[in-house]
Design a protein around this motif. Structure first.
Motif, mmCIF file in Angstrom:
data_model
loop_
_atom_site.group_PDB
_atom_site.id
_atom_site.type_symbol
_atom_site.label_atom_id
_atom_site.label_comp_id
_atom_site.label_asym_id
_atom_site.label_seq_id
_atom_site.Cartn_x
_atom_site.Cartn_y
_atom_site.Cartn_z
ATOM 1 N N GLY A 238 0.824 -1.199 0.000
ATOM 2 C CA GLY A 238 0.000 0.000 0.000
ATOM 3 C C GLY A 238 0.861 1.252 0.000
ATOM 4 O O GLY A 238 1.964 1.279 -0.539
ATOM 5 N N GLY A 239 0.366 2.312 0.647
ATOM 6 C CA GLY A 239 1.070 3.587 0.667
ATOM 7 C C GLY A 239 2.477 3.494 1.213
ATOM 8 O O GLY A 239 3.380 4.200 0.752
ATOM 9 N N GLU A 240 2.700 2.616 2.186
ATOM 10 C CA GLU A 240 4.036 2.476 2.780
ATOM 11 C C GLU A 240 5.069 2.088 1.728
ATOM 12 O O GLU A 240 6.223 2.508 1.791
ATOM 13 C CB GLU A 240 4.002 1.434 3.888
ATOM 14 N N GLY A 241 4.632 1.297 0.745
ATOM 15 C CA GLY A 241 5.547 0.881 -0.310
ATOM 16 C C GLY A 241 5.832 1.957 -1.342
ATOM 17 O O GLY A 241 6.623 1.735 -2.268
ATOM 18 N N GLY A 242 5.218 3.129 -1.189
ATOM 19 C CA GLY A 242 5.446 4.228 -2.117
ATOM 20 C C GLY A 242 6.019 5.471 -1.463
ATOM 21 O O GLY A 242 6.038 6.534 -2.079
ATOM 22 N N LEU A 243 6.509 5.335 -0.233
ATOM 23 C CA LEU A 243 6.997 6.518 0.496
ATOM 24 C C LEU A 243 8.213 7.151 -0.178
ATOM 25 O O LEU A 243 8.330 8.379 -0.225
ATOM 26 C CB LEU A 243 7.304 6.145 1.948
ATOM 27 N N ASP A 244 9.128 6.325 -0.683
ATOM 28 C CA ASP A 244 10.304 6.883 -1.362
ATOM 29 C C ASP A 244 9.883 7.647 -2.613
ATOM 30 O O ASP A 244 10.409 8.727 -2.905
ATOM 31 C CB ASP A 244 11.288 5.769 -1.741
ATOM 32 N N LEU A 245 8.942 7.081 -3.344
ATOM 33 C CA LEU A 245 8.425 7.765 -4.534
ATOM 34 C C LEU A 245 7.746 9.068 -4.142
ATOM 35 O O LEU A 245 7.942 10.106 -4.783
ATOM 36 C CB LEU A 245 7.453 6.851 -5.282
ATOM 37 N N ALA A 246 6.934 9.026 -3.097
ATOM 38 C CA ALA A 246 6.216 10.222 -2.652
ATOM 39 C C ALA A 246 7.188 11.332 -2.264
ATOM 40 O O ALA A 246 6.966 12.507 -2.598
ATOM 41 C CB ALA A 246 5.303 9.879 -1.478
ATOM 42 N N GLN A 247 8.270 10.976 -1.586
ATOM 43 C CA GLN A 247 9.245 11.986 -1.186
ATOM 44 C C GLN A 247 9.945 12.574 -2.407
ATOM 45 O O GLN A 247 10.180 13.793 -2.477
ATOM 46 C CB GLN A 247 10.279 11.386 -0.231
ATOM 47 N N ALA A 248 10.240 11.718 -3.391
ATOM 48 C CA ALA A 248 10.859 12.216 -4.622
ATOM 49 C C ALA A 248 9.918 13.176 -5.352
ATOM 50 O O ALA A 248 10.348 14.193 -5.905
ATOM 51 C CB ALA A 248 11.233 11.038 -5.523
ATOM 52 N N VAL A 249 8.626 12.858 -5.345
ATOM 53 C CA VAL A 249 7.631 13.724 -5.967
ATOM 54 C C VAL A 249 7.562 15.063 -5.246
ATOM 55 O O VAL A 249 7.532 16.133 -5.875
ATOM 56 C CB VAL A 249 6.249 13.036 -6.000
ATOM 57 N N LEU A 250 7.553 15.026 -3.923
ATOM 58 C CA LEU A 250 7.504 16.278 -3.150
ATOM 59 C C LEU A 250 8.725 17.137 -3.422
ATOM 60 O O LEU A 250 8.627 18.374 -3.477
ATOM 61 C CB LEU A 250 7.384 15.964 -1.656
ATOM 62 N N ASP A 251 9.887 16.510 -3.589
ATOM 63 C CA ASP A 251 11.099 17.268 -3.911
ATOM 64 C C ASP A 251 10.947 17.994 -5.240
ATOM 65 O O ASP A 251 11.354 19.155 -5.382
ATOM 66 C CB ASP A 251 12.312 16.328 -3.961
ATOM 67 N N VAL A 252 10.354 17.319 -6.227
ATOM 68 C CA VAL A 252 10.143 17.946 -7.533
ATOM 69 C C VAL A 252 9.099 19.054 -7.436
ATOM 70 O O VAL A 252 9.248 20.116 -8.048
ATOM 71 C CB VAL A 252 9.721 16.890 -8.578
ATOM 72 N N LEU A 253 8.035 18.816 -6.664
ATOM 73 C CA LEU A 253 6.981 19.825 -6.527
ATOM 74 C C LEU A 253 7.486 21.099 -5.861
ATOM 75 O O LEU A 253 6.882 22.169 -6.017
ATOM 76 C CB LEU A 253 5.803 19.252 -5.731
ATOM 77 N N ALA A 254 8.576 20.990 -5.123
ATOM 78 C CA ALA A 254 9.134 22.169 -4.449
ATOM 79 C C ALA A 254 9.862 23.088 -5.417
ATOM 80 O O ALA A 254 10.249 24.209 -5.050
ATOM 81 C CB ALA A 254 10.084 21.723 -3.332
ATOM 82 N N THR A 255 10.067 22.623 -6.651
ATOM 83 C CA THR A 255 10.723 23.452 -7.667
ATOM 84 C C THR A 255 9.746 23.709 -8.813
ATOM 85 O O THR A 255 8.741 23.022 -8.957
ATOM 86 C CB THR A 255 11.974 22.738 -8.219
ATOM 87 N N ASP A 256 10.052 24.684 -9.630
ATOM 88 C CA ASP A 256 9.199 24.983 -10.778
ATOM 89 C C ASP A 256 9.768 24.298 -12.014
ATOM 90 O O ASP A 256 10.925 23.870 -12.036
ATOM 91 C CB ASP A 256 9.122 26.492 -11.007
ATOM 92 N N ASN A 257 8.937 24.163 -13.061
ATOM 93 C CA ASN A 257 9.428 23.604 -14.315
ATOM 94 C C ASN A 257 9.122 24.571 -15.444
ATOM 95 O O ASN A 257 8.562 25.644 -15.235
ATOM 96 C CB ASN A 257 8.826 22.208 -14.573
ATOM 97 N N HIS A 258 9.505 24.178 -16.645
ATOM 98 C CA HIS A 258 9.323 25.040 -17.814
ATOM 99 C C HIS A 258 8.441 24.323 -18.833
ATOM 100 O O HIS A 258 8.804 24.158 -20.002
ATOM 101 C CB HIS A 258 10.682 25.406 -18.416
ATOM 102 N N PHE A 259 7.275 23.907 -18.365
ATOM 103 C CA PHE A 259 6.361 23.142 -19.214
ATOM 104 C C PHE A 259 5.955 23.932 -20.452
ATOM 105 O O PHE A 259 5.610 25.112 -20.381
ATOM 106 C CB PHE A 259 5.106 22.765 -18.427
ATOM 107 N N LYS A 260 5.980 23.219 -21.587
ATOM 108 C CA LYS A 260 5.544 23.806 -22.846
ATOM 109 C C LYS A 260 5.073 22.685 -23.765
ATOM 110 O O LYS A 260 5.729 21.641 -23.854
ATOM 111 C CB LYS A 260 6.692 24.561 -23.518
ATOM 112 N N PRO A 261 3.928 22.843 -24.439
ATOM 113 C CA PRO A 261 3.465 21.827 -25.384
ATOM 114 C C PRO A 261 4.510 21.557 -26.467
ATOM 115 O O PRO A 261 5.381 22.389 -26.742
ATOM 116 C CB PRO A 261 2.193 22.430 -25.975
#
Length: 559
Positions: free
Chosen positions: A416-439
């Motif tokens: 369950g969620g416990e098996g995705g904690l490392d992924l979740a932390q990596a996602v939060l690290d990315v969310l803390a920065t901005d990106n340059h999204f463009k189609p």
């Protein structure tokens, strides 16, 4: 006597779960009681008009994958598990998914509720009729078909050419026998005989409109803009010419409200709309995603199949039309699937083969390049299976280190969620920065150049050719001023090419577009490639053969 226990099926795990009353889930998510319409104890519709003074500004995490294989990748499972992991990290999170289609449920692909201990529930009800949304979409689609034929039967005031009707009937089932049919036989009282056909409901333009409309006004306007066919003078005929867009909107009134359910861990889940990504744009509804963005700080959502299909369309079509961007993108991969992309047969997947994984890594590498081409740095979720060896996993992890790609091992099916904690932390690290999204392309570019951009930048191909039929359709599209719409590629999900058996990362190939179909209500142009079909067929041994109910009416054999 063996001590090995047989793992529980997804349905058995779901049936053992203790669900919270949906009112409690809604309250925790900040949904006022006035906005909740109950469908039993554990399902509800959300009246978004009652979500007052709330702005849709949560960050969006898109989950995609490598090209799917029979080995399985677990994209929906990782999507749910990631949301649960973020929930465990005290994030205010909502997961937003698509509704399953009965065709794949009864066929071979399975459901769309995740799996193991990373599921949305009640899984049996969601995978079957749920709240009836797909039935409403089917009804609206077929009501339009009936109204078209009635108009022709009653004198054909609009001068519609029966040979050039684009609109097909639909059924939410894989039924190859209905791909091409003749309607109106039996004499003058039965209508005007003509060739017709059926698509699967999720391929209907009404499904696409349903998922891209922002509100009832937009829904009605888009329905009116559907091109149903052409006159004898080769001029387009729209639904608004029949004056039935109001009736179609009325049929979709209740279905248009997003559905609220929960994960096994009590994370709020909004499931709404369900277009396929190989024949449509493959994303859940804008209504659902924007509603989730009003309720949460982080929204985890998915797009169908691999990044070459669902993610491309999410970023080039859905995000642009809805006016938001993906703040993070997760690419799901498995050692098993990478082995198949490296040339291993499905029967040999349990045999350790690091060399095959090394060869198959090129498929993952291409999807990483694709996401980066949109200006977003991806995270790879390495979805672990019990048969994976450490040597095989190290090949993938070392590749990530060498290429500067973040890779997080996940085991959400089992944990369950416990098996995705490392992924979740990596996602939060990315969310803390901005990106340059463009189609990936400019909407004002020509249709040919937009398709070429997708082929070269997303698929890694050399070029695109258009069949004679497609060229004639392109000339009409240019004449009617429709060429500034985005492109929705209809392509096999199994390969980066239009040939399903070419796995891995082929190079130097050319994609052939055989037809270009305007979907003005959805506001995109569908380009049909290869032998892709909008009405699938059932396999030799459909999943339906294993399904049943017990004496108490409980589902049996549903995955």
């Amino acid at each position: 006597m063996s001590n090995v226990t047989t793992p529980l099926s997804d349905l058995e795990i779901a049936n053992k779960a203790t669900m919270q009353p949906i009112g409690d889930i809604a309250k925790a998510a900040g949904i006022p009681e006035d906005a909740l319409e109950l469908y039993g104890k554990y399902k509800a519709k959300i009246d978004v008009t009652q979500l007052k003074n709330q702005t849709a500004d949560a960050k969006v995490v898109l989950v995609t994958a490598i090209n799917p294989t029979p080995a399985g990748e677990g994209k929906s499972t990782v999507t749910v598990g990631l949301a649960d992991a973020l929930h465990q990290l005290n994030q205010k999170v909502v997961v937003a998914l698509r509704e399953p289609s009965l065709g794949p449920v009864m066929g071979i692909k399975g459901g769309a509720t995740g799996g193991g201990y990373a599921q949305v529930v009640p899984m049996d009800e969601i995978n079957l009729h749920f709240t009836g949304d797909l039935h409403a979409i089917t009804t609206a689609n077929n009501a339009l078909a009936a109204l078209i034929d009635n108009h022709i039967h009653r004198g054909n005031e609009l001068n519609i050419d029966p040979r050039r009707i684009l609109w097909k009937r639909v059924l939410d089932m894989n039924d190859r026998s209905l791909r091409n049919v003749i309607v109106g036989l039996g004499g003058p009282a039965q209508g005007v005989p003509r060739e017709d056909g059926f698509d699967i409901t999720v391929a209907s333009e009404i499904m696409a409109i349903f998922c891209l409309a922002t509100d009832y006004v937009d829904l009605k306007k888009r329905l009116g803009e559907i091109v149903i066919g052409y006159t004898y003078e080769r001029e387009p005929v729209f639904v608004r010419d029949l004056k039935v867009e109001g009736a179609l909107t009325l049929l979709l009134k209740d279905a248009f409200k997003p559905n609220l359910v929960q994960t096994l861990e009590g994370t709020p889940a909004i499931i709404h709309g369900g277009p396929f990504a190989n024949i449509a744009h493959g994303c859940n509804s804008v209504q659902a995603t924007q509603t989730a963005r009003k309720l949460a700080d982080v929204v985890v959502t998915e797009a169908g199949f691999g990044a070459d299909l669902g993610a491309e369309k999410f970023m080039d079509i859905k995000a642009v039309q809805a006016g938001f961007k993906p703040n993070a993108v997760v690419i799901v991969a498995t050692a098993r699937a990478l082995k198949m992309h490296g040339g291993v047969d499905k029967k040999e997947l349990k045999v350790a083969n690091p060399e095959a994984i090394t060869a198959g890594m090129q498929n993952l590498a291409k999807h990483v390049e694709t996401v980066r081409a949109f200006g977003v740095e991806p995270i790879v979720a390495l979805n672990r299976f019990i048969t994976d060896t450490q040597e095989e996993l190290d090949v993938i992890l070392n590749w990530g280190t060498e290429n500067g790609v973040k890779i997080a091992l996940t085991n959400v099916w089992e944990q369950g969620g416990e098996g995705g904690l490392d992924l979740a932390q990596a996602v939060l690290d990315v969310l803390a920065t901005d990106n340059h999204f463009k189609p990936i392309y400019d909407l004002e570019d020509s249709v040919e150049n937009k398709v070429r951009a997708i082929v070269q930048k997303v698929y890694g191909g050399a070029n695109v050719t258009f069949a004679e039929t497609a060229k004639k359709q392109l000339a009409d599209i240019e004449r009617f001023g429709w060429s500034n719409l985005p492109i929705c590629m209809a392509k096999t999900q199994y390969s980066l090419t239009d040939q399903p058996k070419l796995l891995g990362r082929p190079e130097g190939f050319t994609i052939t577009v055989r037809e270009v179909i305007p979907k003005l209500g959805a506001k995109f142009l569908v380009c049909l490639t290869g032998d892709i079909m909008t009405m699938p067929g059932l396999p030799k041994e459909p999943a339906a053969l294993r399904m049943d109910i017990d004496e108490d009416g409980n589902a049996v054999g549903l995955f």
